[in-house]
Design a protein around this motif. Structure first.
Motif, PDB file in Angstrom:
ATOM      1  N   ILE A  81      -4.887 -14.502  15.422  1.00  0.00           N
ATOM      2  CA  ILE A  81      -4.851 -14.558  13.966  1.00  0.00           C
ATOM      3  C   ILE A  81      -4.367 -15.691  13.339  1.00  0.00           C
ATOM      4  CG2 ILE A  81      -4.049 -13.063  12.023  1.00  0.00           C
ATOM      5  CD1 ILE A  81      -3.488 -10.574  14.079  1.00  0.00           C
ATOM      6  N   ASN A 107      -0.823  -4.489   8.656  1.00  0.00           N
ATOM      7  CA  ASN A 107       0.016  -4.279  10.182  1.00  0.00           C
ATOM      8  C   ASN A 107      -1.294  -4.955  10.996  1.00  0.00           C
ATOM      9  OD1 ASN A 107       0.157  -3.081  12.738  1.00  0.00           O
ATOM     10  ND2 ASN A 107       1.888  -1.788  11.749  1.00  0.00           N
ATOM     11  N   PRO A 108      -0.795  -6.121  11.866  1.00  0.00           N
ATOM     12  CA  PRO A 108      -1.597  -6.702  12.675  1.00  0.00           C
ATOM     13  C   PRO A 108      -2.132  -5.756  13.877  1.00  0.00           C
ATOM     14  CG  PRO A 108       0.278  -7.565  13.185  1.00  0.00           C
ATOM     15  CD  PRO A 108       0.559  -6.720  11.927  1.00  0.00           C
ATOM     16  N   TYR A 109      -1.167  -4.838  14.356  1.00  0.00           N
ATOM     17  CA  TYR A 109      -1.753  -3.986  15.415  1.00  0.00           C
ATOM     18  C   TYR A 109      -2.819  -2.867  14.792  1.00  0.00           C
ATOM     19  CZ  TYR A 109       2.724  -5.686  17.197  1.00  0.00           C
ATOM     20  OH  TYR A 109       3.604  -6.256  17.552  1.00  0.00           O
ATOM     21  N   ALA A 114      -1.295  -9.670  18.360  1.00  0.00           N
ATOM     22  CA  ALA A 114      -0.538  -9.140  17.123  1.00  0.00           C
ATOM     23  C   ALA A 114       1.180  -9.541  17.345  1.00  0.00           C
ATOM     24  CB  ALA A 114      -0.578  -7.580  17.193  1.00  0.00           C
ATOM     25  N   THR A 150       1.617 -12.957  16.233  1.00  0.00           N
ATOM     26  CA  THR A 150       1.600 -12.960  14.649  1.00  0.00           C
ATOM     27  C   THR A 150       2.750 -12.893  14.380  1.00  0.00           C
ATOM     28  OG1 THR A 150      -0.811 -12.682  15.027  1.00  0.00           O
ATOM     29  CG2 THR A 150       0.370 -12.252  12.782  1.00  0.00           C
ATOM     30  N   GLY A 158      -7.202  -4.004   7.237  1.00  0.00           N
ATOM     31  CA  GLY A 158      -7.208  -5.493   7.225  1.00  0.00           C
ATOM     32  C   GLY A 158      -6.863  -6.070   6.010  1.00  0.00           C
ATOM     33  N   GLY A 184      -5.404 -13.794   6.544  1.00  0.00           N
ATOM     34  CA  GLY A 184      -4.905 -13.574   7.997  1.00  0.00           C
ATOM     35  C   GLY A 184      -6.074 -13.209   8.622  1.00  0.00           C
ATOM     36  N   LEU A 235      -8.762 -12.890  11.505  1.00  0.00           N
ATOM     37  CA  LEU A 235      -8.769 -12.422  13.027  1.00  0.00           C
ATOM     38  C   LEU A 235      -9.916 -13.137  13.636  1.00  0.00           C
ATOM     39  CD1 LEU A 235      -7.914 -10.587  15.206  1.00  0.00           C
ATOM     40  CD2 LEU A 235      -9.373  -8.812  14.048  1.00  0.00           C
ATOM     41  N   ALA A 259      -2.561 -11.386   5.387  1.00  0.00           N
ATOM     42  CA  ALA A 259      -1.131 -10.964   5.974  1.00  0.00           C
ATOM     43  C   ALA A 259      -0.434  -9.699   5.301  1.00  0.00           C
ATOM     44  CB  ALA A 259      -0.551 -12.241   5.960  1.00  0.00           C
TER      45      ALA A 259
END
Length: 446
Positions: free
Chosen positions: A145, A351-353, A216, A219, A297, A252, A254, A348
């Motif tokens: 990311i 939540n990256p997960y 994740a 990040t 996202g 952010g 991906l 951003a």
């Protein structure tokens, strides 16, 4: 997927880790998780408590599942009121001393119920489940990311107004950037690029790709490190998607690549630009579900101030080779290992997960159903006049997310309900705000 270590195994690993950290001058450990509003939350404890934390966890209320960005709470069918407790179990495999915060170490946490069973609302576990689903199909995924941020001084003004991508901007803040680079490197992260970006005071860092859950985790660590280094320089970093209503904000993005038996399925295949059929179907699945995926996202009201044509934010539901206005950008790279796809419409506040897990779920659905990849788009999609625009507001995104059977089943009923409740709560919270007021409510939260 390997089975989770037992309590006894975690305790034994923690004893060794605590001895090592003590020898390195570490006094405390911070263990963090990311809530459904995209805010990283934390509990800390002394190093001598690491064994107990690894074995039995650290308490944290389940109400964090329905926290909004301003720390107010909403509710869902599964998350209501003050009752209950969860346990945070630090992942000792990611335990690392924090280079910009001497005396502290960090580890991401998995969340469990009091009886030791996995918490259904754990976002990190959701991402891990989607990785396992890919593994059952014989596939692995590499991901990364991009981290963009704007650096401001104590007054909130950009720390430099030197030209975009400029050597002048690098000169203005070279000591600061050196310290960011040093801190990330000391934390065993492989930095690929660190450079000025477009907006005033904006920078970007990219690190080496890794497995989705690791990406994740990284990040979270990268953003926290940038905040800590910035504070030591008397500056503030914001990762918010918009800083001015008409400006380019922070993305952010991906990046991901699909692999089977050591072969990158984005290179050397018979499809367009070397795609293998599995990669085509996977990308088609992501495009198919992209309006609903924006709830994971591009999940904030402020996200849609950024997601505008002409800003290279990927606001159009299409793909193209090196097309920076397409939501899905295909990157061939100079070697087989570098071929990947980039989802440009994410930011951003995610939540990256959740973001990574959702993309895996969508891609695997495309693979399982043999979804055909539509034709690519070259040039500016806005100029063509025929390319579908992605949702232009969070409320529009929720109209796609709420009925999505795929994402409800992938997330599970409890996590899906919590995400939906938080998104609806933030739409209501910011419903009557001007763009400037939305930015003011967001900029210091991320």
């Amino acid at each position: 997927m390997n089975s989770a270590p037992s309590r006894a195994e975690r305790a034994a690993q923690a004893r060794l880790a605590a001895a090592r950290l003590t020898g390195e001058g570490v006094d405390g450990v911070a263990t963090s998780w990311v809530d459904n509003a995209g805010i990283s939350r934390v509990k800390t404890f002394p190093v001598r408590q690491l064994e107990h934390a690894a074995e039995w966890g650290v308490g944290a209320a389940p109400c964090f599942d329905v926290f909004l960005l301003d720390d107010s709470m909403t509710s869902s069918a599964f998350s209501q009121g003050p009752d209950g407790d969860l346990r945070l179990i630090p992942d000792l495999d990611r335990l690392v001393p924090l280079a910009a915060q001497p005396g502290w170490a960090w580890a991401p946490a998995d969340r469990y119920a009091q009886d030791g069973t996995p918490h259904p609302g754990c976002q990190r576990r959701f991402a891990r489940r989607m990785v396992a689903a890919a593994g059952r199909r014989g596939l692995t995924v590499q991901a990364g990311i991009e981290v963009e941020w704007v650096l401001t001084d104590a007054t909130g003004a950009p720390a430099t107004t030197a030209p975009a991508y400029g050597l002048h901007r690098f000169a203005d803040l070279s000591d600061y950037l050196r310290d960011v680079l040093r801190a990330l490197t000391e934390q065993q992260l492989t930095v690929l690029q660190l450079h000025p970006e477009y907006a005033p005071g904006q920078f970007e860092v990219s690190v080496a790709p890794e497995g989705p859950v690791g990406a994740a985790d990284t990040t979270v660590l990268v953003r926290h490190t940038i905040r800590a280094v910035s504070a030591r320089h008397g500056l503030r970093a914001t990762f918010a998607p918009a800083l001015t209503p008409d400006g380019v904000g922070n993305g952010g993005h991906l990046h991901f690549s699909l692999w089977r038996d050591g072969q990158n399925l984005g290179h050397g295949g018979p499809g367009p630009h070397g795609l293998h059929p599995e990669a085509e179907h996977f990308l088609a699945g992501v495009l198919e579900h992209l309006p609903a995926l924006l709830a994971l996202g591009a999940p904030s009201v402020a996200s849609y101030l950024r997601l505008q044509p002409g800003r290279w934010s990927g606001p159009f539901r299409c793909w193209g080779l090196e097309n920076r206005e397409a939501a899905l950008r295909l990157i061939k790279g100079s070697t087989a290992g570098q071929a990947n796809a980039e989802v440009k419409c994410f930011d951003a506040t995610a939540n990256p997960y959740l973001m990574i897990g959702g993309v895996l779920a969508a891609g695997l659905d495309g693979l399982d159903t043999g979804k055909p990849l539509p034709g690519e788009v070259n040039g500016d999609p806005a100029a063509l006049g025929t390319v579908e625009r992605l949702p232009a507001a969070l409320a529009e995104t929720l109209a796609a997310f709420e009925p999505s059977v795929l994402l409800r089943e992938a997330l599970g009923a409890q996590l899906h309900a919590a995400v939906l409740a938080v998104r609806q709560g933030e739409v209501e919270l910011l419903a009557d705000r001007t763009p400037e007021q939305i930015i003011a409510a967001t900029v210091d939260r991320y």
